[in-house]
Design a protein around this motif. Sequence first.
Motif, PDB file in Angstrom:
ATOM      1  N   LYS A  49       0.467 -10.948  -2.796  1.00  0.00           N
ATOM      2  CA  LYS A  49      -0.018 -10.601  -1.468  1.00  0.00           C
ATOM      3  C   LYS A  49       0.259  -9.125  -1.203  1.00  0.00           C
ATOM      4  O   LYS A  49       1.366  -8.654  -1.444  1.00  0.00           O
ATOM      5  CB  LYS A  49       0.682 -11.455  -0.412  1.00  0.00           C
ATOM      6  CG  LYS A  49       0.415 -12.950  -0.540  1.00  0.00           C
ATOM      7  CD  LYS A  49       1.179 -13.739   0.517  1.00  0.00           C
ATOM      8  CE  LYS A  49       0.937 -15.238   0.363  1.00  0.00           C
ATOM      9  NZ  LYS A  49       1.716 -16.015   1.362  1.00  0.00           N
ATOM     10  N   LYS A  50      -0.726  -8.416  -0.710  1.00  0.00           N
ATOM     11  CA  LYS A  50      -0.558  -6.986  -0.453  1.00  0.00           C
ATOM     12  C   LYS A  50       0.460  -6.711   0.632  1.00  0.00           C
ATOM     13  O   LYS A  50       0.989  -5.602   0.731  1.00  0.00           O
ATOM     14  CB  LYS A  50      -1.908  -6.355  -0.101  1.00  0.00           C
ATOM     15  CG  LYS A  50      -2.851  -6.270  -1.297  1.00  0.00           C
ATOM     16  CD  LYS A  50      -4.089  -5.439  -0.990  1.00  0.00           C
ATOM     17  CE  LYS A  50      -4.957  -5.297  -2.237  1.00  0.00           C
ATOM     18  NZ  LYS A  50      -6.171  -4.488  -1.972  1.00  0.00           N
ATOM     19  N   SER A  51       0.749  -7.730   1.451  1.00  0.00           N
ATOM     20  CA  SER A  51       1.771  -7.572   2.495  1.00  0.00           C
ATOM     21  C   SER A  51       3.189  -7.648   1.938  1.00  0.00           C
ATOM     22  O   SER A  51       4.152  -7.303   2.627  1.00  0.00           O
ATOM     23  CB  SER A  51       1.590  -8.657   3.558  1.00  0.00           C
ATOM     24  OG  SER A  51       1.688  -9.953   2.981  1.00  0.00           O
ATOM     25  N   ASP A  52       3.317  -8.098   0.703  1.00  0.00           N
ATOM     26  CA  ASP A  52       4.631  -8.188   0.050  1.00  0.00           C
ATOM     27  C   ASP A  52       5.182  -6.772  -0.149  1.00  0.00           C
ATOM     28  O   ASP A  52       4.509  -5.919  -0.724  1.00  0.00           O
ATOM     29  CB  ASP A  52       4.475  -8.885  -1.307  1.00  0.00           C
ATOM     30  CG  ASP A  52       5.805  -9.209  -1.973  1.00  0.00           C
ATOM     31  OD1 ASP A  52       6.798  -8.488  -1.739  1.00  0.00           O
ATOM     32  OD2 ASP A  52       5.844 -10.184  -2.744  1.00  0.00           O
ATOM     33  N   TYR A  55       4.851  -5.673  -3.690  1.00  0.00           N
ATOM     34  CA  TYR A  55       3.533  -5.942  -4.278  1.00  0.00           C
ATOM     35  C   TYR A  55       3.255  -5.049  -5.482  1.00  0.00           C
ATOM     36  O   TYR A  55       2.803  -5.512  -6.526  1.00  0.00           O
ATOM     37  CB  TYR A  55       2.449  -5.743  -3.217  1.00  0.00           C
ATOM     38  CG  TYR A  55       1.039  -5.834  -3.758  1.00  0.00           C
ATOM     39  CD1 TYR A  55       0.437  -7.060  -3.989  1.00  0.00           C
ATOM     40  CD2 TYR A  55       0.303  -4.665  -4.042  1.00  0.00           C
ATOM     41  CE1 TYR A  55      -0.859  -7.147  -4.480  1.00  0.00           C
ATOM     42  CE2 TYR A  55      -0.986  -4.741  -4.533  1.00  0.00           C
ATOM     43  CZ  TYR A  55      -1.565  -5.985  -4.750  1.00  0.00           C
ATOM     44  OH  TYR A  55      -2.854  -6.056  -5.248  1.00  0.00           O
ATOM     45  N   LYS A  56       3.551  -3.760  -5.347  1.00  0.00           N
ATOM     46  CA  LYS A  56       3.278  -2.803  -6.423  1.00  0.00           C
ATOM     47  C   LYS A  56       4.033  -3.184  -7.692  1.00  0.00           C
ATOM     48  O   LYS A  56       3.475  -3.153  -8.804  1.00  0.00           O
ATOM     49  CB  LYS A  56       3.677  -1.392  -5.979  1.00  0.00           C
ATOM     50  CG  LYS A  56       3.414  -0.296  -7.017  1.00  0.00           C
ATOM     51  CD  LYS A  56       3.976   1.044  -6.580  1.00  0.00           C
ATOM     52  CE  LYS A  56       5.494   1.064  -6.691  1.00  0.00           C
ATOM     53  NZ  LYS A  56       6.063   2.423  -6.463  1.00  0.00           N
ATOM     54  N   LEU A  59       2.614  -6.471  -9.201  1.00  0.00           N
ATOM     55  CA  LEU A  59       1.314  -6.232  -9.827  1.00  0.00           C
ATOM     56  C   LEU A  59       1.488  -5.542 -11.177  1.00  0.00           C
ATOM     57  O   LEU A  59       0.824  -5.894 -12.164  1.00  0.00           O
ATOM     58  CB  LEU A  59       0.445  -5.386  -8.896  1.00  0.00           C
ATOM     59  CG  LEU A  59      -0.979  -5.095  -9.393  1.00  0.00           C
ATOM     60  CD1 LEU A  59      -1.777  -6.392  -9.535  1.00  0.00           C
ATOM     61  CD2 LEU A  59      -1.688  -4.133  -8.434  1.00  0.00           C
TER      62      LEU A  59
END
Length: 315
Positions: A49-52, A55-56, A59
């Motif tokens: 989730k990009k809100s994590d 996230y980077k 990923l």
Amino acid sequence: MKHKKLWLSLSSVILLVFVIFIGAGCYFFKMACVPGPKSFLSSSSNKLKKSDPLYKEKLWFKKVNKQKWYINSADNRSQLDANYIPKSGSNKTVIVLPGYMDTKEDMGEYDALFHELGYNTLTPDPRSQGKSEGKYIGYGWPEKDDIKKWIDLVLEKNGAKQQIVVYGLSMGAATAMMVSGLKLPHQVRAFIEDCGYTSVKDEIEHEAQVLYNMPAFPRFPLVEILSGINRIKVGYFMNDGSSVNQLHKNQRPMLFIHGDRDTFVPTKMVYTNYSATRGPKKLWVTPNSKHAKSFADHPKLYRQKIGDFLSQYVK
């Protein structure tokens, strides 16, 4: 005749209580030490989730190429599985140790952190977790000897000039502290532990109290029975699995991290662990963080604290 009946009744009650405690001990051993779904653990989704806040890192881990490394466990009963992620030109490796019922795939953000700091990472599945074989969860005590074998494999594959750091989270943190008391190659430069417990017995007793609201009696005899079953099945009494006792033997640098709102491994344990070690040490109690959430809650500061600490001991 009355005395005989009284003693017979009393003996029956004692036997019944004994059978109940043994049965309860076997149940709690299965709950605590046999791999499988655990109702007391929060389920986590692998969906990115990009809100994590991480996230980077997650990923990056999902996309990066991972080598597979294997060893036999220290008792030669199980094959253990690990991810190795090289950092081009680096002579530094961090061994990243997952927590209770976690796997190497759950530690991707930590692999990313150390890779960014210039390290190769080796992240093994503990015995009976992930792709590693095994029947029981050892809470770090038998696993400490496996980590020594992983250290030896890093030196065998990467050469004697390799500098090694051991990092652990939760059960992995306890494992790291237990490893610190072993006789290790000089290439092991430092340890980092995040929210590890003081001993296996202390943690089991704490969870019995918190999860089951169990008072001192029957908690004390039940934990002793559980410890005896653990000795038969896993090979050690739970009180022997002590981070504190191992830290008393440690002379290497160690960074201690713990959330100040940790109720799974209570925050007070970090102060006992910190006092026990004999080497150079740093302590960071993270504000408003629950169990194993310090990195997600303070990503920039977490990276900075670890980078600053390691820069003193790994060149």
